[in-house]
Design a protein around this motif. Structure first.
Motif, PDB file in Angstrom:
ATOM      1  N   GLN A  31       0.823  -1.203   0.000  1.00 14.95           N
ATOM      2  CA  GLN A  31       0.000   0.000   0.000  1.00 14.95           C
ATOM      3  C   GLN A  31       0.862   1.260   0.000  1.00 14.95           C
ATOM      4  O   GLN A  31       0.557   2.224  -0.709  1.00 14.95           O
ATOM      5  N   LEU A  32       1.934   1.247   0.774  1.00 11.21           N
ATOM      6  CA  LEU A  32       2.826   2.406   0.816  1.00 11.21           C
ATOM      7  C   LEU A  32       3.486   2.647  -0.536  1.00 11.21           C
ATOM      8  O   LEU A  32       3.580   3.797  -0.999  1.00 11.21           O
ATOM      9  N   ILE A  33       3.928   1.589  -1.174  1.00 11.27           N
ATOM     10  CA  ILE A  33       4.548   1.717  -2.491  1.00 11.27           C
ATOM     11  C   ILE A  33       3.532   2.239  -3.496  1.00 11.27           C
ATOM     12  O   ILE A  33       3.829   3.128  -4.298  1.00 11.27           O
ATOM     13  N   MET A  34       2.313   1.715  -3.445  1.00 12.87           N
ATOM     14  CA  MET A  34       1.275   2.152  -4.367  1.00 12.87           C
ATOM     15  C   MET A  34       0.916   3.626  -4.135  1.00 12.87           C
ATOM     16  O   MET A  34       0.794   4.399  -5.087  1.00 12.87           O
ATOM     17  N   GLN A  35       0.778   4.035  -2.883  1.00 13.96           N
ATOM     18  CA  GLN A  35       0.452   5.420  -2.586  1.00 13.96           C
ATOM     19  C   GLN A  35       1.563   6.355  -3.046  1.00 13.96           C
ATOM     20  O   GLN A  35       1.304   7.427  -3.597  1.00 13.96           O
ATOM     21  N   ASN A  36       2.799   5.964  -2.843  1.00 18.31           N
ATOM     22  CA  ASN A  36       3.919   6.791  -3.271  1.00 18.31           C
ATOM     23  C   ASN A  36       3.950   6.900  -4.789  1.00 18.31           C
ATOM     24  O   ASN A  36       4.197   7.971  -5.342  1.00 18.31           O
ATOM     25  N   MET A  38       1.396   6.675  -6.838  1.00 19.24           N
ATOM     26  CA  MET A  38       0.287   7.538  -7.250  1.00 19.24           C
ATOM     27  C   MET A  38       0.607   9.006  -6.961  1.00 19.24           C
ATOM     28  O   MET A  38       0.309   9.883  -7.771  1.00 19.24           O
ATOM     29  N   ARG A  39       1.216   9.279  -5.829  1.00 15.97           N
ATOM     30  CA  ARG A  39       1.597  10.653  -5.496  1.00 15.97           C
ATOM     31  C   ARG A  39       2.585  11.195  -6.510  1.00 15.97           C
ATOM     32  O   ARG A  39       2.452  12.322  -6.985  1.00 15.97           O
ATOM     33  N   GLU A  40       3.572  10.400  -6.874  1.00 10.23           N
ATOM     34  CA  GLU A  40       4.563  10.837  -7.853  1.00 10.23           C
ATOM     35  C   GLU A  40       3.915  11.129  -9.197  1.00 10.23           C
ATOM     36  O   GLU A  40       4.238  12.122  -9.847  1.00 10.23           O
ATOM     37  N   ARG A  41       2.985  10.306  -9.598  1.00  8.94           N
ATOM     38  CA  ARG A  41       2.310  10.520 -10.877  1.00  8.94           C
ATOM     39  C   ARG A  41       1.446  11.779 -10.844  1.00  8.94           C
ATOM     40  O   ARG A  41       1.387  12.539 -11.811  1.00  8.94           O
ATOM     41  N   GLN A  42       0.751  12.011  -9.738  1.00 13.66           N
ATOM     42  CA  GLN A  42      -0.074  13.211  -9.624  1.00 13.66           C
ATOM     43  C   GLN A  42       0.788  14.469  -9.644  1.00 13.66           C
ATOM     44  O   GLN A  42       0.435  15.468 -10.281  1.00 13.66           O
ATOM     45  N   MET A  43       1.912  14.416  -8.951  1.00 12.04           N
ATOM     46  CA  MET A  43       2.815  15.562  -8.962  1.00 12.04           C
ATOM     47  C   MET A  43       3.371  15.801 -10.362  1.00 12.04           C
ATOM     48  O   MET A  43       3.519  16.952 -10.792  1.00 12.04           O
ATOM     49  N   ALA A  44       3.684  14.756 -11.070  1.00 12.13           N
ATOM     50  CA  ALA A  44       4.202  14.900 -12.428  1.00 12.13           C
ATOM     51  C   ALA A  44       3.165  15.553 -13.332  1.00 12.13           C
ATOM     52  O   ALA A  44       3.503  16.420 -14.146  1.00 12.13           O
ATOM     53  N   ILE A  45       1.911  15.177 -13.182  1.00 15.15           N
ATOM     54  CA  ILE A  45       0.845  15.802 -13.961  1.00 15.15           C
ATOM     55  C   ILE A  45       0.732  17.283 -13.610  1.00 15.15           C
ATOM     56  O   ILE A  45       0.560  18.135 -14.494  1.00 15.15           O
ATOM     57  N   GLN A  46       0.833  17.638 -12.340  1.00 12.17           N
ATOM     58  CA  GLN A  46       0.739  19.034 -11.943  1.00 12.17           C
ATOM     59  C   GLN A  46       1.897  19.863 -12.502  1.00 12.17           C
ATOM     60  O   GLN A  46       1.696  20.986 -12.966  1.00 12.17           O
ATOM     61  N   ILE A  47       3.086  19.321 -12.464  1.00 10.14           N
ATOM     62  CA  ILE A  47       4.247  20.018 -13.021  1.00 10.14           C
ATOM     63  C   ILE A  47       4.077  20.198 -14.524  1.00 10.14           C
ATOM     64  O   ILE A  47       4.340  21.276 -15.067  1.00 10.14           O
ATOM     65  N   ALA A  48       3.633  19.164 -15.192  1.00 13.10           N
ATOM     66  CA  ALA A  48       3.419  19.243 -16.633  1.00 13.10           C
ATOM     67  C   ALA A  48       2.352  20.281 -16.967  1.00 13.10           C
ATOM     68  O   ALA A  48       2.493  21.039 -17.934  1.00 13.10           O
ATOM     69  N   TRP A  49       1.297  20.341 -16.174  1.00 10.39           N
ATOM     70  CA  TRP A  49       0.243  21.320 -16.406  1.00 10.39           C
ATOM     71  C   TRP A  49       0.793  22.736 -16.254  1.00 10.39           C
ATOM     72  O   TRP A  49       0.499  23.611 -17.070  1.00 10.39           O
ATOM     73  N   SER A  50       1.586  22.958 -15.248  1.00 10.30           N
ATOM     74  CA  SER A  50       2.163  24.283 -15.026  1.00 10.30           C
ATOM     75  C   SER A  50       3.062  24.694 -16.182  1.00 10.30           C
ATOM     76  O   SER A  50       3.022  25.844 -16.630  1.00 10.30           O
ATOM     77  N   LEU A 121      10.528  14.464  -7.349  1.00 14.33           N
ATOM     78  CA  LEU A 121       9.330  13.812  -6.829  1.00 14.33           C
ATOM     79  C   LEU A 121       9.556  13.112  -5.491  1.00 14.33           C
ATOM     80  O   LEU A 121       8.636  12.506  -4.963  1.00 14.33           O
ATOM     81  N   GLN A 122      10.756  13.187  -4.960  1.00 18.34           N
ATOM     82  CA  GLN A 122      11.085  12.464  -3.733  1.00 18.34           C
ATOM     83  C   GLN A 122      10.466  13.138  -2.512  1.00 18.34           C
ATOM     84  O   GLN A 122      10.364  14.357  -2.441  1.00 18.34           O
ATOM     85  N   LEU A 123      10.055  12.330  -1.547  1.00 18.18           N
ATOM     86  CA  LEU A 123       9.518  12.820  -0.283  1.00 18.18           C
ATOM     87  C   LEU A 123      10.645  13.294   0.624  1.00 18.18           C
ATOM     88  O   LEU A 123      11.750  12.724   0.594  1.00 18.18           O
ATOM     89  N   PRO A 124      10.392  14.301   1.470  1.00 20.94           N
ATOM     90  CA  PRO A 124      11.383  14.641   2.487  1.00 20.94           C
ATOM     91  C   PRO A 124      11.565  13.455   3.448  1.00 20.94           C
ATOM     92  O   PRO A 124      10.597  12.778   3.775  1.00 20.94           O
ATOM     93  N   LYS A 125      12.750  13.166   3.840  1.00 19.88           N
ATOM     94  CA  LYS A 125      13.103  12.039   4.714  1.00 19.88           C
ATOM     95  C   LYS A 125      12.888  10.686   4.044  1.00 19.88           C
ATOM     96  O   LYS A 125      12.863   9.669   4.707  1.00 19.88           O
ATOM     97  N   GLY A 126      12.698  10.639   2.745  1.00 21.03           N
ATOM     98  CA  GLY A 126      12.582   9.371   2.036  1.00 21.03           C
ATOM     99  C   GLY A 126      11.195   8.757   2.122  1.00 21.03           C
ATOM    100  O   GLY A 126      10.256   9.338   2.635  1.00 21.03           O
ATOM    101  N   VAL A 127      11.117   7.529   1.624  1.00 23.42           N
ATOM    102  CA  VAL A 127       9.850   6.797   1.580  1.00 23.42           C
ATOM    103  C   VAL A 127       9.501   6.290   2.975  1.00 23.42           C
ATOM    104  O   VAL A 127      10.365   5.854   3.727  1.00 23.42           O
ATOM    105  N   ILE A 128       8.224   6.331   3.312  1.00 17.44           N
ATOM    106  CA  ILE A 128       7.751   5.840   4.601  1.00 17.44           C
ATOM    107  C   ILE A 128       7.891   4.323   4.624  1.00 17.44           C
ATOM    108  O   ILE A 128       7.516   3.639   3.676  1.00 17.44           O
ATOM    109  N   THR A 129       8.416   3.784   5.720  1.00 18.82           N
ATOM    110  CA  THR A 129       8.603   2.343   5.841  1.00 18.82           C
ATOM    111  C   THR A 129       7.698   1.784   6.935  1.00 18.82           C
ATOM    112  O   THR A 129       7.155   2.521   7.758  1.00 18.82           O
ATOM    113  N   PHE A 130       7.596   0.476   6.939  1.00 20.79           N
ATOM    114  CA  PHE A 130       6.814  -0.200   7.965  1.00 20.79           C
ATOM    115  C   PHE A 130       7.388   0.094   9.353  1.00 20.79           C
ATOM    116  O   PHE A 130       6.650   0.362  10.297  1.00 20.79           O
ATOM    117  N   GLU A 131       8.710   0.071   9.457  1.00 23.03           N
ATOM    118  CA  GLU A 131       9.368   0.303  10.750  1.00 23.03           C
ATOM    119  C   GLU A 131       9.075   1.704  11.280  1.00 23.03           C
ATOM    120  O   GLU A 131       8.803   1.884  12.470  1.00 23.03           O
TER     121      GLU A 131
END
Length: 147
Positions: A31-36, A38-50, A121-131
């Protein structure tokens, strides 16, 4: 006899708990990988739109500046051309969005951003992990069993 049966039950329960924990962890990681993703793709669309909007606005600004300057010098009444220019660009933009290739260009730009500009497109502090989630959950938990 009861001790042997109880020992076997405890081992089975422990194995079942470990399996459930492993399964939950795997599901959460997916789920975390999928959410990340999707977030990257949405951000890419927003940048492209701008970027696409900036092209239209830049063209509008250039033509309007030249026309208004020329009109102000020659006729000293540039106000007649002013409403036509912004409205024609709005019409052109809307036509391109609805019937042109704007969406395809935006998708292509988004895919290019995903491939070549991944660092934006990277998150601050990296990708959220299970730990990290488990650590936060335990810190915020009101149950004393988990701590």
């Amino acid at each position: 006899m009861g001790f042997i049966f109880s020992k076997s039950m405890n081992e089975n329960m422990k194995n079942q708990q470990e399996f459930m924990l492993m399964n939950a962890r795997l599901q959460l990681e997916r789920q975390l990988i999928m959410q990340n993703e999707m977030r990257e793709r949405q951000m890419a669309i927003q940048i492209a739109w701008s970027r696409e909007f900036l092209k239209y606005f830049g063209t509008f600004f250039g033509i309007a500046a030249i026309s208004l300057t020329t009109g102000a010098i020659k006729r000293k009444k540039p106000a007649f051309l002013f409403p036509i220019i912004p409205l024609s660009f709005v019409l052109t933009y809307q036509y391109d969005l609805g019937y042109g290739t704007l969406l395809q260009r935006m998708k292509g730009e988004a895919e290019d951003i995903l491939e070549t500009e991944k660092s934006k497109l990277q998150l601050p502090k990296g990708v959220i992990t299970f730990e990290s989630l488990e650590k936060l959950r335990r810190e915020q938990s009101t149950f004393f069993i988990d701590k």
